[in-house]
Design a protein around this motif. Structure first.
Motif, PDB file in Angstrom:
ATOM      1  N   GLU A 171       1.038  -1.065   0.140  1.00 31.21           N
ATOM      2  CA  GLU A 171       0.070   0.060   0.122  1.00 31.21           C
ATOM      3  C   GLU A 171       0.808   1.167  -0.132  1.00 31.21           C
ATOM      4  O   GLU A 171       0.601   2.191  -0.696  1.00 31.21           O
ATOM      5  CB  GLU A 171      -1.118   0.119   1.170  1.00 31.21           C
ATOM      6  N   GLN A 174       2.584   1.638  -3.550  1.00 32.52           N
ATOM      7  CA  GLN A 174       1.513   1.942  -4.465  1.00 32.52           C
ATOM      8  C   GLN A 174       1.274   3.616  -4.357  1.00 32.52           C
ATOM      9  O   GLN A 174       0.972   4.291  -5.250  1.00 32.52           O
ATOM     10  CB  GLN A 174       0.085   1.309  -4.453  1.00 32.52           C
ATOM     11  N   ILE A 177       4.103   5.364  -6.068  1.00 35.36           N
ATOM     12  CA  ILE A 177       4.263   5.618  -7.511  1.00 35.36           C
ATOM     13  C   ILE A 177       3.954   6.803  -8.056  1.00 35.36           C
ATOM     14  O   ILE A 177       4.751   7.250  -9.023  1.00 35.36           O
ATOM     15  CB  ILE A 177       3.233   4.286  -8.040  1.00 35.36           C
ATOM     16  N   GLU A 181       6.580   9.842 -11.015  1.00 36.64           N
ATOM     17  CA  GLU A 181       6.540  10.712 -12.099  1.00 36.64           C
ATOM     18  C   GLU A 181       7.098  12.103 -12.106  1.00 36.64           C
ATOM     19  O   GLU A 181       7.769  12.546 -12.999  1.00 36.64           O
ATOM     20  CB  GLU A 181       5.019  10.617 -12.727  1.00 36.64           C
ATOM     21  N   ASP A 217       8.498   1.252 -14.302  1.00 39.08           N
ATOM     22  CA  ASP A 217       6.956   0.763 -13.837  1.00 39.08           C
ATOM     23  C   ASP A 217       7.186  -0.380 -13.001  1.00 39.08           C
ATOM     24  O   ASP A 217       7.561  -1.408 -13.614  1.00 39.08           O
ATOM     25  CB  ASP A 217       6.168   0.705 -15.075  1.00 39.08           C
ATOM     26  N   ASN A 219       4.042  -1.392 -11.335  1.00 38.09           N
ATOM     27  CA  ASN A 219       2.626  -1.633 -11.249  1.00 38.09           C
ATOM     28  C   ASN A 219       2.454  -2.972 -11.361  1.00 38.09           C
ATOM     29  O   ASN A 219       1.663  -3.537 -10.274  1.00 38.09           O
ATOM     30  CB  ASN A 219       1.681  -0.639 -11.964  1.00 38.09           C
ATOM     31  N   GLU A 220       2.930  -3.477 -12.334  1.00 33.80           N
ATOM     32  CA  GLU A 220       2.744  -5.173 -12.788  1.00 33.80           C
ATOM     33  C   GLU A 220       3.085  -5.920 -11.799  1.00 33.80           C
ATOM     34  O   GLU A 220       2.540  -6.717 -11.393  1.00 33.80           O
ATOM     35  CB  GLU A 220       3.418  -5.133 -14.038  1.00 33.80           C
ATOM     36  N   GLU A 221       4.488  -5.570 -11.182  1.00 43.02           N
ATOM     37  CA  GLU A 221       4.931  -6.497 -10.189  1.00 43.02           C
ATOM     38  C   GLU A 221       4.242  -6.365  -8.904  1.00 43.02           C
ATOM     39  O   GLU A 221       4.230  -7.167  -8.130  1.00 43.02           O
ATOM     40  CB  GLU A 221       6.649  -5.917  -9.913  1.00 43.02           C
ATOM     41  N   VAL A 222       3.791  -5.030  -8.512  1.00 41.03           N
ATOM     42  CA  VAL A 222       2.875  -4.990  -7.406  1.00 41.03           C
ATOM     43  C   VAL A 222       1.904  -5.718  -7.445  1.00 41.03           C
ATOM     44  O   VAL A 222       1.340  -6.472  -6.502  1.00 41.03           O
ATOM     45  CB  VAL A 222       2.744  -3.519  -7.171  1.00 41.03           C
ATOM     46  N   GLU A 223       0.927  -5.635  -8.375  1.00 44.25           N
ATOM     47  CA  GLU A 223      -0.227  -6.542  -8.787  1.00 44.25           C
ATOM     48  C   GLU A 223       0.097  -7.900  -8.577  1.00 44.25           C
ATOM     49  O   GLU A 223      -0.983  -8.776  -8.246  1.00 44.25           O
ATOM     50  CB  GLU A 223      -0.867  -6.050  -9.838  1.00 44.25           C
ATOM     51  N   LYS A 226       0.413  -8.858  -5.077  1.00 47.76           N
ATOM     52  CA  LYS A 226      -0.820  -8.867  -4.212  1.00 47.76           C
ATOM     53  C   LYS A 226      -1.669 -10.165  -4.776  1.00 47.76           C
ATOM     54  O   LYS A 226      -2.305 -10.718  -3.966  1.00 47.76           O
ATOM     55  CB  LYS A 226      -1.618  -7.592  -4.906  1.00 47.76           C
ATOM     56  N   ILE A 260      10.936  -5.257  -8.093  1.00 54.57           N
ATOM     57  CA  ILE A 260      10.407  -3.983  -7.423  1.00 54.57           C
ATOM     58  C   ILE A 260      11.657  -3.280  -7.082  1.00 54.57           C
ATOM     59  O   ILE A 260      11.790  -1.937  -7.377  1.00 54.57           O
ATOM     60  CB  ILE A 260       9.445  -4.026  -6.314  1.00 54.57           C
TER      61      ILE A 260
END
Length: 291
Positions: A171, A174, A177, A181, A217, A219-223, A226, A260
């Motif tokens: 959490e 995320q 993230i 940017e 990026d 996001n894919e590894e985080v998802e 999870k 990550i």
């Protein structure tokens, strides 16, 4: 469900003059392995003994100790090594003739020689004894399984606590993230200002930032991490041996967390990666003890 591979079970049963005591000690092992310490006259029962234990214990190394007493099931027998006794007798005669000995060993002296004389206690197998052994083993196995289940319940709580810690770290990651940017854009703008001053094309910055963000990026590894957590929660509720599945899942989670960490440029994300890796290692150590 979560069951530990370590435990102890003991049971005693009596029938008429028979008394059987069996102790089971279970330790970690990659597969299922049995070690029986019992009278050799019961060796023919090994297949049935393994089958009895395997009904409840699917994985681990079992050390099984048998104690059997009773007047009707044991007898003492004298065993004589006649070849050795004959050699001993011939030596005495030859030595007597060679050295003209007068004081020769008596029969009593010969009977005290333990090199070729021994008294052994043997167990006589019977259908009643076989039934008693199998019943006692079944009860000892139940008690062993009860202890393994109790330890498994503690492991379950341990896993849930540590999985919750990983969820909190994800959490935080995320939430961090979006700041990535902004970090890349400000960093690139600063570099361009240092090189060409204020006169630079903002579109170039956006393009470069997009490329950097694509490489960084996570996001894919985080998802995926999870998703692995959800699988872990599901597996620990299964009514079957789950140790190997959990071990594989921990390896997959480690890969995602390492990725990550390799992509992250944020100190905050890096800190959470370290926390997750530490937590996963703690879980992995305990998973090695799960059936």
């Amino acid at each position: 469900m979560v069951k530990s591979m370590t435990g102890f079970g003991r049971a005693t049963k009596e029938f008429e003059s028979f008394k059987v005591t069996i102790e089971l000690k279970a330790v970690n092992h990659r597969y299922s392995e049995f070690l029986f310490r019992m009278p050799k006259q019961l060796a023919y029962l090994e297949g049935k003994l393994k089958k009895t234990i395997s009904k409840q214990i699917k994985r681990g190394r079992m050390e099984c100790f048998f104690s059997i007493t009773g007047e009707q099931i044991s007898k003492r027998a004298l065993h004589i090594d006649w070849d050795l006794a004959d050699s001993y007798y011939r030596f005495i005669k030859q030595a007597s003739a060679r050295y003209e000995l007068k004081d020769l060993p008596t029969t009593a002296d010969l009977l005290q020689e333990q090199a070729y004389l021994s008294i052994e206690e043997e167990v006589e197998a019977s259908s009643d004894l076989e039934r008693l052994v199998l019943e006692t083993l079944a009860r000892a196995t139940e008690r062993l399984d009860e202890m393994r289940s109790m330890e498994g319940a503690e492991l379950l709580l341990y896993f849930k606590q540590h999985l919750s810690a990983i969820e909190k770290s994800l959490e935080i990651i995320q939430a961090e993230i979006p700041n990535t940017e902004k970090y890349y854009q400000e960093k690139l703008e600063t570099r361009l200002q240092n090189v060409v001053g204020e006169q630079f094309d903002p579109s170039i910055v956006l393009t470069e930032v997009a490329l950097l963000l694509e490489k960084a990026d996570i996001n894919e590894e985080v998802e995926r991490t999870k998703s692995h957590l959800k699988q872990f929660y599901g597996i620990i509720l299964l009514e079957e041996p789950i140790g190997r599945k959990l071990d594989f899942l921990i390896q997959e989670m480690n890969r995602e967390v390492n990725t990550i960490g390799s992509k992250a440029s944020s100190l905050k994300i890096t800190e959470q990666v370290v926390e997750m890796k530490t937590t996963l290692e703690k879980i992995r150590e305990q998973v090695q003890n799960v059936e």
